[in-house]
Design an enzyme around this catalytic site. Structure first.
Site, mmCIF file in Angstrom:
data_model
loop_
_atom_site.group_PDB
_atom_site.id
_atom_site.type_symbol
_atom_site.label_atom_id
_atom_site.label_comp_id
_atom_site.label_asym_id
_atom_site.label_seq_id
_atom_site.Cartn_x
_atom_site.Cartn_y
_atom_site.Cartn_z
ATOM 1 N N GLY A 138 15.293 -0.331 6.550
ATOM 2 C CA GLY A 138 14.507 -0.113 5.338
ATOM 3 C C GLY A 138 14.197 1.374 5.280
ATOM 4 O O GLY A 138 13.574 1.923 6.192
ATOM 5 N N HIS A 162 -2.659 -11.042 8.618
ATOM 6 C CA HIS A 162 -2.791 -9.843 7.798
ATOM 7 C C HIS A 162 -2.959 -10.256 6.341
ATOM 8 O O HIS A 162 -2.088 -10.102 5.530
ATOM 9 C CB HIS A 162 -1.535 -8.977 7.972
ATOM 10 C CG HIS A 162 -1.571 -7.707 7.190
ATOM 11 N ND1 HIS A 162 -2.567 -6.789 7.331
ATOM 12 C CD2 HIS A 162 -0.725 -7.196 6.279
ATOM 13 C CE1 HIS A 162 -2.326 -5.764 6.526
ATOM 14 N NE2 HIS A 162 -1.216 -5.994 5.879
ATOM 15 N N ARG A 172 0.433 -11.271 -1.281
ATOM 16 C CA ARG A 172 1.433 -11.113 -0.228
ATOM 17 C C ARG A 172 2.387 -12.300 -0.212
ATOM 18 O O ARG A 172 3.562 -12.165 0.115
ATOM 19 C CB ARG A 172 0.746 -10.942 1.131
ATOM 20 C CG ARG A 172 0.090 -9.574 1.293
ATOM 21 C CD ARG A 172 -0.454 -9.377 2.688
ATOM 22 N NE ARG A 172 -1.010 -8.031 2.855
ATOM 23 C CZ ARG A 172 -2.303 -7.737 2.752
ATOM 24 N NH1 ARG A 172 -3.183 -8.676 2.472
ATOM 25 N NH2 ARG A 172 -2.726 -6.496 2.921
ATOM 26 N N ASN A 185 11.512 -11.723 0.539
ATOM 27 C CA ASN A 185 11.555 -11.079 1.854
ATOM 28 C C ASN A 185 12.050 -12.001 2.968
ATOM 29 O O ASN A 185 12.591 -11.520 3.962
ATOM 30 C CB ASN A 185 10.193 -10.466 2.183
ATOM 31 C CG ASN A 185 9.928 -9.219 1.342
ATOM 32 O OD1 ASN A 185 10.835 -8.748 0.647
ATOM 33 N ND2 ASN A 185 8.733 -8.686 1.382
ATOM 34 N N ASN A 219 5.934 -7.600 4.613
ATOM 35 C CA ASN A 219 4.968 -8.625 4.202
ATOM 36 C C ASN A 219 5.637 -9.854 3.588
ATOM 37 O O ASN A 219 6.729 -9.701 3.054
ATOM 38 C CB ASN A 219 4.006 -8.026 3.155
ATOM 39 C CG ASN A 219 2.760 -7.468 3.794
ATOM 40 O OD1 ASN A 219 2.338 -7.896 4.857
ATOM 41 N ND2 ASN A 219 2.155 -6.495 3.124
ATOM 42 N N ILE A 222 7.733 3.467 3.686
ATOM 43 C CA ILE A 222 7.337 3.424 5.100
ATOM 44 C C ILE A 222 8.492 3.897 5.975
ATOM 45 O O ILE A 222 8.293 4.686 6.907
ATOM 46 C CB ILE A 222 6.876 2.012 5.523
ATOM 47 C CG1 ILE A 222 5.666 1.566 4.686
ATOM 48 C CG2 ILE A 222 6.501 1.986 7.009
ATOM 49 C CD1 ILE A 222 5.135 0.174 5.009
ATOM 50 N N GLY A 223 9.708 3.445 5.670
ATOM 51 C CA GLY A 223 10.873 3.829 6.473
ATOM 52 C C GLY A 223 11.046 5.344 6.547
ATOM 53 O O GLY A 223 11.281 5.911 7.620
HETATM 54 O O1 TXD Z 1 0.434 -3.829 7.508
HETATM 55 C C1 TXD Z 1 1.513 -4.101 7.088
HETATM 56 N N1 TXD Z 1 2.312 -4.888 7.790
HETATM 57 C C2 TXD Z 1 1.989 -3.550 5.809
HETATM 58 C C3 TXD Z 1 3.161 -4.131 5.216
HETATM 59 C C4 TXD Z 1 1.333 -2.483 5.163
HETATM 60 C C5 TXD Z 1 1.873 -1.927 4.037
HETATM 61 C C6 TXD Z 1 3.108 -2.397 3.429
HETATM 62 N N2 TXD Z 1 3.655 -3.539 4.037
HETATM 63 C C7 TXD Z 1 4.965 -4.051 3.647
HETATM 64 O O2 TXD Z 1 5.993 -3.205 4.192
HETATM 65 C C8 TXD Z 1 5.275 -4.068 2.191
HETATM 66 O O3 TXD Z 1 4.662 -5.145 1.546
HETATM 67 C C9 TXD Z 1 6.791 -4.183 2.224
HETATM 68 O O4 TXD Z 1 7.157 -5.547 2.427
HETATM 69 C C10 TXD Z 1 7.190 -3.381 3.441
HETATM 70 C C11 TXD Z 1 7.847 -2.054 3.138
HETATM 71 O O5 TXD Z 1 7.004 -1.261 2.338
HETATM 72 P P1 TXD Z 1 7.543 0.091 1.647
HETATM 73 O O6 TXD Z 1 6.401 0.685 0.924
HETATM 74 O O7 TXD Z 1 8.303 0.901 2.619
HETATM 75 O O8 TXD Z 1 8.558 -0.538 0.586
HETATM 76 P P2 TXD Z 1 9.792 0.179 -0.160
HETATM 77 O O9 TXD Z 1 9.510 1.617 -0.370
HETATM 78 O O10 TXD Z 1 10.135 -0.672 -1.330
HETATM 79 O O11 TXD Z 1 10.965 0.075 0.912
HETATM 80 C C12 TXD Z 1 11.608 -1.107 1.209
HETATM 81 C C13 TXD Z 1 13.047 -0.765 1.425
HETATM 82 C C14 TXD Z 1 13.767 -0.269 0.160
HETATM 83 O O12 TXD Z 1 14.340 1.002 0.410
HETATM 84 C C15 TXD Z 1 14.822 -1.326 -0.100
HETATM 85 O O13 TXD Z 1 16.038 -0.790 -0.627
HETATM 86 C C16 TXD Z 1 15.028 -1.875 1.280
HETATM 87 O O14 TXD Z 1 13.741 -1.938 1.859
HETATM 88 N N3 TXD Z 1 15.656 -3.183 1.321
HETATM 89 C C17 TXD Z 1 16.477 -3.556 2.307
HETATM 90 N N4 TXD Z 1 16.878 -2.902 3.415
HETATM 91 C C18 TXD Z 1 17.728 -3.552 4.230
HETATM 92 N N5 TXD Z 1 18.178 -4.794 3.986
HETATM 93 C C19 TXD Z 1 17.788 -5.482 2.899
HETATM 94 N N6 TXD Z 1 18.238 -6.714 2.661
HETATM 95 C C20 TXD Z 1 16.902 -4.850 1.997
HETATM 96 N N7 TXD Z 1 16.337 -5.227 0.826
HETATM 97 C C21 TXD Z 1 15.571 -4.198 0.424
#
Ligand code: TXD
Length: 319
Positions: A10, A176, A89, A96, A121, A14-15
Site C-alpha cells: 500500500g 480499534h 470502519r 478491504n 481498517n 500511510i504507506g
Molecule cells: O489505527 C489504524 N489501524 C488506522 C487504520 C489509522 C488510520 C487509517 N487506517 C486505515 O489504514 C485506513 O482506514 C485504511 O484502511 C488504511 C490505509 O490508509 P491510507 O490513508 O494510507 O489510505 P490510502 O492513501 O487510500 O492508501 C491505500 C493504498 C492506495 O494507494 C491503494 O492504491 C492501495 O492501498 N491498494 C492496494 N494495494 C495493494 N493491493 C491492493 N489490492 C490494493 N487495493 C488498494
C-alpha cells in the site's frame, strides 16, 4: 551485516509516510508495493532523492509485483481504502477483506518468514483475515491500533497537564473502534496514575472523561477535518515503533491487536491487548487485571470485533 528488508504493501498516505520514516530511522531497505502503477515507483524515487539531503542510506524500490517483497523481514500492510466522512470502519469491511486475501496470498508465497503489521481498517477484523489468508504463525502477525490510540490519549493528557508528552503514559485496550477501552487507572504522568492526579487537583474527572471520549473518537476527528481521507502521520509513526521493537529485539510492551488463544477468556480473535514485541514477534501477551467497569467496556468492544469477524466469515467462508 546486510540491512533488513522492509516491504510496505500500500503506497497511499500511510504507506508513503512509512517509507519516509523507515529511511529516516535507517531501519532497512524499502520495497513499496501498490496495485496502482507509477505511484509506488514515484514515491520511492522522490524519497530516495531526499535521502542525500536528509542524510540517510537506504535503497528504495517501487513495485506492482509481489515478487519484489521476497525475503522481507518486516511487512507493513496499509492496502485498501480509507474511511471517508460518514463511513464507519465496518463499511470498509467488504472491500478491504478482498484486499487482505490478495495480500495474504502474496505474503504466503514470497515472505513467509516476515513479521507482519496490519494497519488496514476495520483493523481487528482485517488482521484476523490477513493472518488466515497468509497462513503465517499468529505470533508473527499483529495489528496496529493501540499504539496510535494511546498516543492520542497521551497527547491530549500532556496538553491538559502542560507536561512533556514523554512523561505521559497511557493505555488503551480492546478493538480499534469507538468503543475502545482507554484505561484511566493505568495511565498517568511519570508513574502518577490519573485518578491520583484528579485528587491532587491537576485536573477534574469531567475533563478526564472528555479526554477519554475524544480519544475514542480520535480517528473520526481527523477524518472530519481532512474530508478526503483518514489520519496518516501518527498511524505511520505508531507502526514504525512496533517494527523497531521487532527488528532491534527491544521487547517493548506495547498495545497491539494480537491473536488470542485463551487470554482474556477469548480465542481465535484479534484484540488490542498489551504485548511484548521482540525478535520472535509477539513474545508475550500480558493479561492485566480489570475491574468490573473496565471488563464491561471490554466485553462491549469484544462484541463489536466478533460481529466484524463473523461478517468476514460470511463473505469468505474459506478463511
Ligand atoms: O489505527 C489504524 N489501524 C488506522 C487504520 C489509522 C488510520 C487509517 N487506517 C486505515 O489504514 C485506513 O482506514 C485504511 O484502511 C488504511 C490505509 O490508509 P491510507 O490513508 O494510507 O489510505 P490510502 O492513501 O487510500 O492508501 C491505500 C493504498 C492506495 O494507494 C491503494 O492504491 C492501495 O492501498 N491498494 C492496494 N494495494 C495493494 N493491493 C491492493 N489490492 C490494493 N487495493 C488498494
Amino acid at each position: 551485516m546486510a540491512r533488513a528488508k522492509i516491504a510496505l504493501i500500500g503506497a497511499g498516505q500511510i504507506g508513503g509516510t512509512l517509507a519516509l520514516l523507515t529511511g529516516l530511522k535507517e531501519l532497512g531497505d524499502i520495497v513499496l508495493f501498490d496495485v496502482v502503477e507509477g505511484v509506488p515507483q514515484g514515491k520511492s524515487l522522490d524519497i530516495a532523492e531526499a535521502s542525500p539531503v536528509l542524510g540517510f542510506d537506504a535503497t528504495y524500490a517501487g513495485t506492482n509485483s509481489y515478487e519484489a517483497i521476497a525475503g522481507a523481514d518486516v511487512i507493513i500492510v496499509t492496502a485498501g481504502v480509507p474511511r471517508k466522512p460518514g463511513m464507519s470502519r465496518s463499511d470498509l469491511l467488504d472491500i478491504n477483506l478482498k484486499v487482505m486475501q490478495q495480500v495474504g496470498e502474496g505474503i504466503k508465497q514470497y515472505a513467509p518468514d516476515a513479521f507482519v503489521i496490519c494497519i488496514t481498517n476495520p483493523l481487528d477484523a482485517m488482521v484476523w483475515a490477513l493472518q488466515k489468508a497468509s497462513g503465517l504463525p499468529t505470533n508473527k502477525v499483529v495489528g496496529m491500533a493501540g499504539v496510535l490510540d494511546s498516543a492520542r490519549f497521551r497527547y491530549f493528557l500532556a496538553d491538559e497537564f502542560k507536561v512533556s508528552v514523554e512523561d505521559v503514559t497511557a493505555f488503551v485496550l480492546g478493538g480499534h473502534g469507538d468503543d475502545m477501552v482507554p484505561l484511566v487507572r493505568y495511565s498517568g504522568v511519570a508513574g502518577i496514575p490519573l485518578p491520583d492526579l484528579v485528587e491532587m487537583g491537576w485536573t477534574t474527572q469531567a475533563k478526564v472523561d472528555a479526554i477519554v471520549e475524544r480519544t475514542r473518537k480520535g480517528g473520526g476527528e481527523i477524518v472530519n477535518l481532512l474530508k478526503t481521507g483518514s489520519a496518516f502521520y501518527a498511524p505511520a509513526a505508531s507502526a514504525i515503533e512496533m517494527a523497531t521493537s521487532y527488528l532491534r529485539d527491544k521487547r517493548r510492551l506495547l498495545p497491539a491487536a494480537a491473536y488470542l488463544s485463551g487470554e482474556y477468556g477469548l480465542s481465535d480473535l484479534y484484540l488490542g491487548v498489551p504485548v511484548i514485541i521482540g525478535a520472535n514477534g509477539v513474545e508475550k501477551i500480558v493479561e492485566i487485571a480489570l475491574d468490573a467497569n473496565e471488563q464491561a467496556m471490554l466485553d462491549k468492544s469484544v462484541a463489536s470485533v466478533k460481529e466484524l469477524v463473523a461478517e468476514c466469515q460470511k463473505i469468505a467462508p474459506g478463511l
